[in-house]
Design an enzyme around this catalytic site. Structure first.
Site, PDB file in Angstrom:
ATOM      1  N   TYR A 132      -1.113   7.893  -2.740  1.00 30.25           N
ATOM      2  CA  TYR A 132      -1.322   7.387  -4.100  1.00 30.25           C
ATOM      3  C   TYR A 132      -2.576   8.013  -4.718  1.00 30.25           C
ATOM      4  O   TYR A 132      -2.648   8.187  -5.937  1.00 30.25           O
ATOM      5  CB  TYR A 132      -1.507   5.861  -4.070  1.00 30.25           C
ATOM      6  CG  TYR A 132      -0.214   5.056  -4.132  1.00 30.25           C
ATOM      7  CD1 TYR A 132       1.030   5.642  -3.909  1.00 30.25           C
ATOM      8  CD2 TYR A 132      -0.269   3.688  -4.401  1.00 30.25           C
ATOM      9  CE1 TYR A 132       2.187   4.880  -3.957  1.00 30.25           C
ATOM     10  CE2 TYR A 132       0.893   2.922  -4.459  1.00 30.25           C
ATOM     11  CZ  TYR A 132       2.115   3.518  -4.239  1.00 30.25           C
ATOM     12  OH  TYR A 132       3.256   2.758  -4.286  1.00 30.25           O
ATOM     13  N   GLY A 133      -3.550   8.323  -3.866  1.00 26.88           N
ATOM     14  CA  GLY A 133      -4.826   8.833  -4.360  1.00 26.88           C
ATOM     15  C   GLY A 133      -4.702  10.124  -5.153  1.00 26.88           C
ATOM     16  O   GLY A 133      -5.593  10.471  -5.925  1.00 26.88           O
ATOM     17  N   CYS A 154     -11.112   2.470   0.501  1.00 21.11           N
ATOM     18  CA  CYS A 154      -9.710   2.851   0.710  1.00 21.11           C
ATOM     19  C   CYS A 154      -9.280   2.077   1.936  1.00 21.11           C
ATOM     20  O   CYS A 154     -10.000   2.071   2.951  1.00 21.11           O
ATOM     21  CB  CYS A 154      -9.590   4.353   0.957  1.00 21.11           C
ATOM     22  SG  CYS A 154      -7.917   4.833   1.474  1.00 21.11           S
ATOM     23  N   THR A 155      -8.134   1.414   1.850  1.00 22.50           N
ATOM     24  CA  THR A 155      -7.746   0.534   2.953  1.00 22.50           C
ATOM     25  C   THR A 155      -7.314   1.312   4.196  1.00 22.50           C
ATOM     26  O   THR A 155      -7.157   0.721   5.261  1.00 22.50           O
ATOM     27  CB  THR A 155      -6.638  -0.430   2.501  1.00 22.50           C
ATOM     28  OG1 THR A 155      -5.571   0.344   1.924  1.00 22.50           O
ATOM     29  CG2 THR A 155      -7.155  -1.428   1.490  1.00 22.50           C
ATOM     30  N   HIS A 156      -7.140   2.619   4.072  1.00 18.12           N
ATOM     31  CA  HIS A 156      -6.869   3.423   5.266  1.00 18.12           C
ATOM     32  C   HIS A 156      -8.140   3.589   6.132  1.00 18.12           C
ATOM     33  O   HIS A 156      -8.056   3.695   7.345  1.00 18.12           O
ATOM     34  CB  HIS A 156      -6.397   4.831   4.882  1.00 18.12           C
ATOM     35  CG  HIS A 156      -4.941   4.940   4.562  1.00 18.12           C
ATOM     36  ND1 HIS A 156      -4.387   4.404   3.431  1.00 18.12           N
ATOM     37  CD2 HIS A 156      -3.913   5.540   5.235  1.00 18.12           C
ATOM     38  CE1 HIS A 156      -3.091   4.668   3.405  1.00 18.12           C
ATOM     39  NE2 HIS A 156      -2.778   5.359   4.483  1.00 18.12           N
ATOM     40  N   ASP A 179       0.886  -1.173   0.000  1.00 15.86           N
ATOM     41  CA  ASP A 179       0.000   0.000   0.000  1.00 15.86           C
ATOM     42  C   ASP A 179       0.916   1.214   0.000  1.00 15.86           C
ATOM     43  O   ASP A 179       2.143   1.088   0.117  1.00 15.86           O
ATOM     44  CB  ASP A 179      -0.880  -0.022   1.270  1.00 15.86           C
ATOM     45  CG  ASP A 179      -1.823   1.176   1.351  1.00 15.86           C
ATOM     46  OD1 ASP A 179      -2.364   1.576   0.307  1.00 15.86           O
ATOM     47  OD2 ASP A 179      -2.014   1.722   2.454  1.00 15.86           O
ATOM     48  N   SER A 180       0.301   2.399  -0.083  1.00 14.61           N
ATOM     49  CA  SER A 180       1.114   3.614   0.007  1.00 14.61           C
ATOM     50  C   SER A 180       1.591   3.872   1.434  1.00 14.61           C
ATOM     51  O   SER A 180       2.564   4.583   1.634  1.00 14.61           O
ATOM     52  CB  SER A 180       0.266   4.810  -0.442  1.00 14.61           C
ATOM     53  OG  SER A 180      -0.897   4.881   0.360  1.00 14.61           O
ATOM     54  N   CYS A 206      -4.465  -1.859  -1.491  1.00 16.64           N
ATOM     55  CA  CYS A 206      -4.692  -0.440  -1.752  1.00 16.64           C
ATOM     56  C   CYS A 206      -5.745  -0.341  -2.855  1.00 16.64           C
ATOM     57  O   CYS A 206      -5.595  -0.968  -3.909  1.00 16.64           O
ATOM     58  CB  CYS A 206      -3.369   0.166  -2.226  1.00 16.64           C
ATOM     59  SG  CYS A 206      -3.496   1.830  -2.882  1.00 16.64           S
ATOM     60  N   ASN A 207      -6.797   0.407  -2.586  1.00 16.10           N
ATOM     61  CA  ASN A 207      -7.845   0.559  -3.606  1.00 16.10           C
ATOM     62  C   ASN A 207      -7.378   1.381  -4.791  1.00 16.10           C
ATOM     63  O   ASN A 207      -7.756   1.108  -5.935  1.00 16.10           O
ATOM     64  CB  ASN A 207      -9.075   1.244  -2.996  1.00 16.10           C
ATOM     65  CG  ASN A 207     -10.017   0.266  -2.363  1.00 16.10           C
ATOM     66  OD1 ASN A 207     -10.955  -0.197  -2.981  1.00 16.10           O
ATOM     67  ND2 ASN A 207      -9.757  -0.066  -1.108  1.00 16.10           N
ATOM     68  N   GLU A 224      -2.836   9.087   8.364  1.00 13.57           N
ATOM     69  CA  GLU A 224      -1.366   8.972   8.412  1.00 13.57           C
ATOM     70  C   GLU A 224      -0.792   9.848   9.526  1.00 13.57           C
ATOM     71  O   GLU A 224       0.289   9.592  10.026  1.00 13.57           O
ATOM     72  CB  GLU A 224      -0.747   9.343   7.060  1.00 13.57           C
ATOM     73  CG  GLU A 224      -0.943   8.292   5.972  1.00 13.57           C
ATOM     74  CD  GLU A 224      -0.072   7.028   6.145  1.00 13.57           C
ATOM     75  OE1 GLU A 224       1.006   7.095   6.749  1.00 13.57           O
ATOM     76  OE2 GLU A 224      -0.502   5.954   5.662  1.00 13.57           O
TER      77      GLU A 224
HETATM   78  N1  DGL Z   1      -4.793   3.012   1.127  1.00 16.74           N
HETATM   79  C1  DGL Z   1      -4.878   3.440  -0.195  1.00 16.74           C
HETATM   80  C2  DGL Z   1      -6.151   3.133  -0.906  1.00 16.74           C
HETATM   81  O1  DGL Z   1      -6.780   2.174  -0.559  1.00 16.74           O
HETATM   82  C3  DGL Z   1      -4.092   4.613  -0.646  1.00 16.74           C
HETATM   83  C4  DGL Z   1      -4.424   5.930  -0.044  1.00 16.74           C
HETATM   84  C5  DGL Z   1      -3.512   7.000  -0.619  1.00 16.74           C
HETATM   85  O2  DGL Z   1      -2.280   6.816  -0.556  1.00 16.74           O
HETATM   86  O3  DGL Z   1      -4.019   7.992  -1.141  1.00 16.74           O
HETATM   87  O4  DGL Z   1      -6.527   3.787  -1.847  1.00 16.74           O
END
Ligand code: DGL
Length: 272
Positions: free
Chosen positions: A44-45, A185-187, A12-13, A75-76, A153
């Protein structure tokens, strides 16, 4: 060589994919995990699909070089824009976190689906396309919720700021039309209880990590890739840029004793 002995690779990011890693570790206690958090390129988004594909491929090559028998894109954003690209380029089974959620939604017979995700995920329209195919006629309400990742984060998992941002996004969502909300989003599972607080009982929040872990355990079993012998569990955690928050949250999930390594994988290319 017995491939089923290798670790499951996840990336993931940042800390978000740890929600999936922990669910997999709980569901498959005989498996070791190798996790890479690309903190140097977070979020990443907000990156272009091309950039996300390039980062993701490099990480997959690194995980495979370190023995990963399969890879879960935890990561989505990367699942949305890089899954097919990676599938064509790497030589171990690879899974995204979107298909398990779509499959689960299909079973739940929803009447209106809200999708919260990053700009990369929402702009890709991948949820709209997959849901239109499998649940035709069911309205889908996607919403980019980009403030949540930096918040998480920064370890603001609860409190006033988090609450007011969640309330702001709930106002923007067509919440009265929804009976299911996907945390795409996995966060976001890290603040799922905060989100639930503001939802009325009618709305079901999808628990991404356990849904993904159940799916992965079935897929790996079907491929004959589950660990057959008893062995020592050896989880490893790497980041492209060491951050205290990553250390703290990974400790909450996997215990304070975890060894977190900073790894600059951008310098030299591993060949696979
Ligand atoms: N956890 C990530 C996701 O599921 C990335 C979030 C990010 O880095 O913007 O999209």
């Amino acid at each position: 060589m017995n491939y089923s002995n290798g670790p499951i690779g996840l990336f993931d990011s940042g800390v978000g994919g740890l929600t999936v890693a922990r669910a997999i570790a709980r569901k498959l206690p005989k498996e070791s995990i190798i996790y890479f958090g690309d903190t140097a390129h977070l979020p990443y988004g907000e990156k272009s699909p091309d950039a996300i594909r390039t980062f993701s491929l490099r990480i997959c090559q690194h995980l495979i070089k370190n023995g990963a028998k399969a890879i879960v894109i935890a990561c989505n954003s990367a699942s949305s824009v890089a899954f097919e690209y990676l599938e064509e380029r790497i030589n171990v089974p690879i899974f995204n976190v979107i298909d398990p959620l779509i499959d689960e939604l299909q079973k739940m017979k929803p009447k209106g689906i809200g999708v919260w995700g990053t700009h990369a995920t929402i702009n890709s329209k991948v949820y709209n396309h997959k849901l239109e195919k499998l649940l035709p006629g069911i309205p889908v309400y996607p919403l980019a919720t980009p403030l949540l990742v930096p918040l998480i984060e920064e370890n603001h998992l609860n409190g006033e700021i988090t609450d007011s941002i969640i309330q702001h996004y709930l106002k923007e969502s067509k919440i009265s039309n929804l009976d299911h909300l996907v945390l795409a989003c996995t966060h976001y599972p890290l603040i799922a209880s905060q989100i639930s607080k503001h939802l009325d009982m009618r709305v079901t929040l999808l628990r991404t990590p356990t849904i993904v872990a159940d799916w992965i355990s079935i897929e790996l079993a079907n491929l004959g890739l589950l660990q057959k012998e008893k062995n020592t569990i050896n989880h490893s955690f790497e980041v492209s840029d060491y951050t205290e928050t990553f250390k703290k949250i990974s400790g909450i999930f996997f215990g304070d004793g975890i060894l977190l390594k900073e790894q600059n994988i951008w310098k030299s290319a591993d060949s696979i």
